[in-house]
Design a protein around this motif. Structure first.
Motif, PDB file in Angstrom:
ATOM      1  N   GLY A  16       0.929  -1.287  -0.029  1.00  0.00           N
ATOM      2  CA  GLY A  16      -0.011   0.013   0.086  1.00  0.00           C
ATOM      3  C   GLY A  16       0.909   1.170   0.020  1.00  0.00           C
ATOM      4  O   GLY A  16       0.528   2.242  -0.633  1.00  0.00           O
ATOM      5  N   LYS A  17       1.919   1.201   0.711  1.00  0.00           N
ATOM      6  CA  LYS A  17       2.775   2.484   0.827  1.00  0.00           C
ATOM      7  C   LYS A  17       3.549   2.768  -0.375  1.00  0.00           C
ATOM      8  O   LYS A  17       3.574   3.743  -1.022  1.00  0.00           O
ATOM      9  N   THR A  18       3.743   1.507  -1.213  1.00  0.00           N
ATOM     10  CA  THR A  18       4.589   1.655  -2.444  1.00  0.00           C
ATOM     11  C   THR A  18       3.403   2.100  -3.359  1.00  0.00           C
ATOM     12  O   THR A  18       3.980   2.889  -4.344  1.00  0.00           O
ATOM     13  N   GLU A  19       2.486   1.715  -3.375  1.00  0.00           N
ATOM     14  CA  GLU A  19       1.394   2.239  -4.308  1.00  0.00           C
ATOM     15  C   GLU A  19       1.068   3.660  -4.289  1.00  0.00           C
ATOM     16  O   GLU A  19       0.859   4.641  -5.244  1.00  0.00           O
ATOM     17  N   ILE A  20       0.959   4.156  -3.016  1.00  0.00           N
ATOM     18  CA  ILE A  20       0.629   5.411  -2.578  1.00  0.00           C
ATOM     19  C   ILE A  20       1.782   6.411  -3.090  1.00  0.00           C
ATOM     20  O   ILE A  20       1.735   7.401  -3.859  1.00  0.00           O
ATOM     21  N   ALA A  21       3.016   5.839  -2.881  1.00  0.00           N
ATOM     22  CA  ALA A  21       4.282   6.512  -3.417  1.00  0.00           C
ATOM     23  C   ALA A  21       4.574   6.723  -4.932  1.00  0.00           C
ATOM     24  O   ALA A  21       4.829   7.646  -5.497  1.00  0.00           O
ATOM     25  N   ALA A  22       4.062   5.647  -5.533  1.00  0.00           N
ATOM     26  CA  ALA A  22       3.964   5.684  -7.065  1.00  0.00           C
ATOM     27  C   ALA A  22       3.031   6.621  -7.419  1.00  0.00           C
ATOM     28  O   ALA A  22       3.258   7.534  -8.394  1.00  0.00           O
ATOM     29  N   SER A  23       1.865   6.769  -7.108  1.00  0.00           N
ATOM     30  CA  SER A  23       1.017   7.896  -7.296  1.00  0.00           C
ATOM     31  C   SER A  23       1.385   9.317  -6.906  1.00  0.00           C
ATOM     32  O   SER A  23       1.147  10.134  -8.019  1.00  0.00           O
ATOM     33  N   LEU A  24       2.267   9.515  -5.852  1.00  0.00           N
ATOM     34  CA  LEU A  24       2.702  10.788  -5.686  1.00  0.00           C
ATOM     35  C   LEU A  24       3.784  10.992  -6.615  1.00  0.00           C
ATOM     36  O   LEU A  24       3.650  12.137  -7.132  1.00  0.00           O
ATOM     37  N   ILE A  25       4.472  10.346  -6.923  1.00  0.00           N
ATOM     38  CA  ILE A  25       5.831  10.301  -7.946  1.00  0.00           C
ATOM     39  C   ILE A  25       5.011  10.658  -9.444  1.00  0.00           C
ATOM     40  O   ILE A  25       5.507  11.663  -9.932  1.00  0.00           O
ATOM     41  N   ASP A  27       2.335  12.149  -9.981  1.00  0.00           N
ATOM     42  CA  ASP A  27       1.822  13.267  -9.801  1.00  0.00           C
ATOM     43  C   ASP A  27       2.372  14.253 -10.009  1.00  0.00           C
ATOM     44  O   ASP A  27       2.365  15.690 -10.605  1.00  0.00           O
ATOM     45  N   GLY A  28       3.811  14.244  -9.391  1.00  0.00           N
ATOM     46  CA  GLY A  28       4.774  15.116  -9.399  1.00  0.00           C
ATOM     47  C   GLY A  28       4.939  16.601  -8.626  1.00  0.00           C
ATOM     48  O   GLY A  28       5.403  17.472  -8.990  1.00  0.00           O
ATOM     49  N   MET A  29       3.831  16.417  -7.840  1.00  0.00           N
ATOM     50  CA  MET A  29       3.819  17.312  -6.893  1.00  0.00           C
ATOM     51  C   MET A  29       4.632  17.634  -5.798  1.00  0.00           C
ATOM     52  O   MET A  29       4.718  18.399  -5.098  1.00  0.00           O
ATOM     53  N   TYR A  30       5.291  16.471  -5.506  1.00  0.00           N
ATOM     54  CA  TYR A  30       6.302  16.388  -4.456  1.00  0.00           C
ATOM     55  C   TYR A  30       7.681  16.057  -4.381  1.00  0.00           C
ATOM     56  O   TYR A  30       7.754  15.144  -5.480  1.00  0.00           O
ATOM     57  N   SER A  31       8.563  16.461  -3.566  1.00  0.00           N
ATOM     58  CA  SER A  31       9.675  15.857  -3.918  1.00  0.00           C
ATOM     59  C   SER A  31       9.871  14.368  -3.331  1.00  0.00           C
ATOM     60  O   SER A  31       9.059  14.060  -2.566  1.00  0.00           O
ATOM     61  N   LEU A  32      10.703  13.866  -3.771  1.00  0.00           N
ATOM     62  CA  LEU A  32      11.154  12.320  -3.241  1.00  0.00           C
ATOM     63  C   LEU A  32      11.422  12.279  -1.754  1.00  0.00           C
ATOM     64  O   LEU A  32      10.915  11.603  -1.143  1.00  0.00           O
ATOM     65  N   PRO A  33      12.150  13.362  -1.125  1.00  0.00           N
ATOM     66  CA  PRO A  33      12.175  13.212   0.382  1.00  0.00           C
ATOM     67  C   PRO A  33      11.031  13.440   0.947  1.00  0.00           C
ATOM     68  O   PRO A  33      10.551  12.844   2.104  1.00  0.00           O
ATOM     69  N   LYS A  52      12.317   3.552 -11.436  1.00  0.00           N
ATOM     70  CA  LYS A  52      11.549   2.633 -12.177  1.00  0.00           C
ATOM     71  C   LYS A  52      10.421   3.121 -12.978  1.00  0.00           C
ATOM     72  O   LYS A  52      10.241   2.750 -14.154  1.00  0.00           O
ATOM     73  N   ILE A  53       9.817   3.888 -12.505  1.00  0.00           N
ATOM     74  CA  ILE A  53       8.731   4.824 -13.227  1.00  0.00           C
ATOM     75  C   ILE A  53       8.965   5.454 -14.342  1.00  0.00           C
ATOM     76  O   ILE A  53       8.530   5.448 -15.254  1.00  0.00           O
ATOM     77  N   ILE A  54      10.174   6.153 -14.314  1.00  0.00           N
ATOM     78  CA  ILE A  54      10.618   7.156 -15.327  1.00  0.00           C
ATOM     79  C   ILE A  54      11.282   6.171 -16.525  1.00  0.00           C
ATOM     80  O   ILE A  54      11.341   6.841 -17.643  1.00  0.00           O
ATOM     81  N   THR A  55      11.654   5.043 -16.177  1.00  0.00           N
ATOM     82  CA  THR A  55      12.165   4.327 -17.466  1.00  0.00           C
ATOM     83  C   THR A  55      11.005   3.379 -17.870  1.00  0.00           C
ATOM     84  O   THR A  55      11.164   2.565 -18.933  1.00  0.00           O
ATOM     85  N   GLU A  56       9.857   3.474 -17.415  1.00  0.00           N
ATOM     86  CA  GLU A  56       8.719   2.623 -18.040  1.00  0.00           C
ATOM     87  C   GLU A  56       8.285   3.098 -19.361  1.00  0.00           C
ATOM     88  O   GLU A  56       8.140   4.396 -19.366  1.00  0.00           O
TER      89      GLU A  56
END
Length: 56
Positions: A16-25, A27-33, A52-56
């Motif tokens: 679940g945490k990974t899925e949320i992080a992927a959605s946030l990434i 979305d582009g509104m938040y920094s990785l930290p 992984k997401i940017i190379t898909e």
């Protein structure tokens, strides 16, 4: 609670945490930290997911 059920629960939380992080990434509104802070994932895990997401 038996050990197998605990492991399944923990795996589900991590997924679940990974899925949320992927959605946030995506979305582009938040920094990785900030995503790491919001999800409780390590910055390294968030960065790996980002790569992984940017190379898909």
């Amino acid at each position: 609670m038996c050990k197998i059920m605990e492991e399944c629960r923990d795996e589900g939380k991590a997924e679940g945490k990974t899925e949320i992080a992927a959605s946030l990434i995506k979305d582009g509104m938040y920094s990785l930290p900030r995503i790491a802070e919001l999800t409780g994932l390590s910055l390294q895990a968030v960065d790996q997911l980002h790569q992984k997401i940017i190379t898909e």
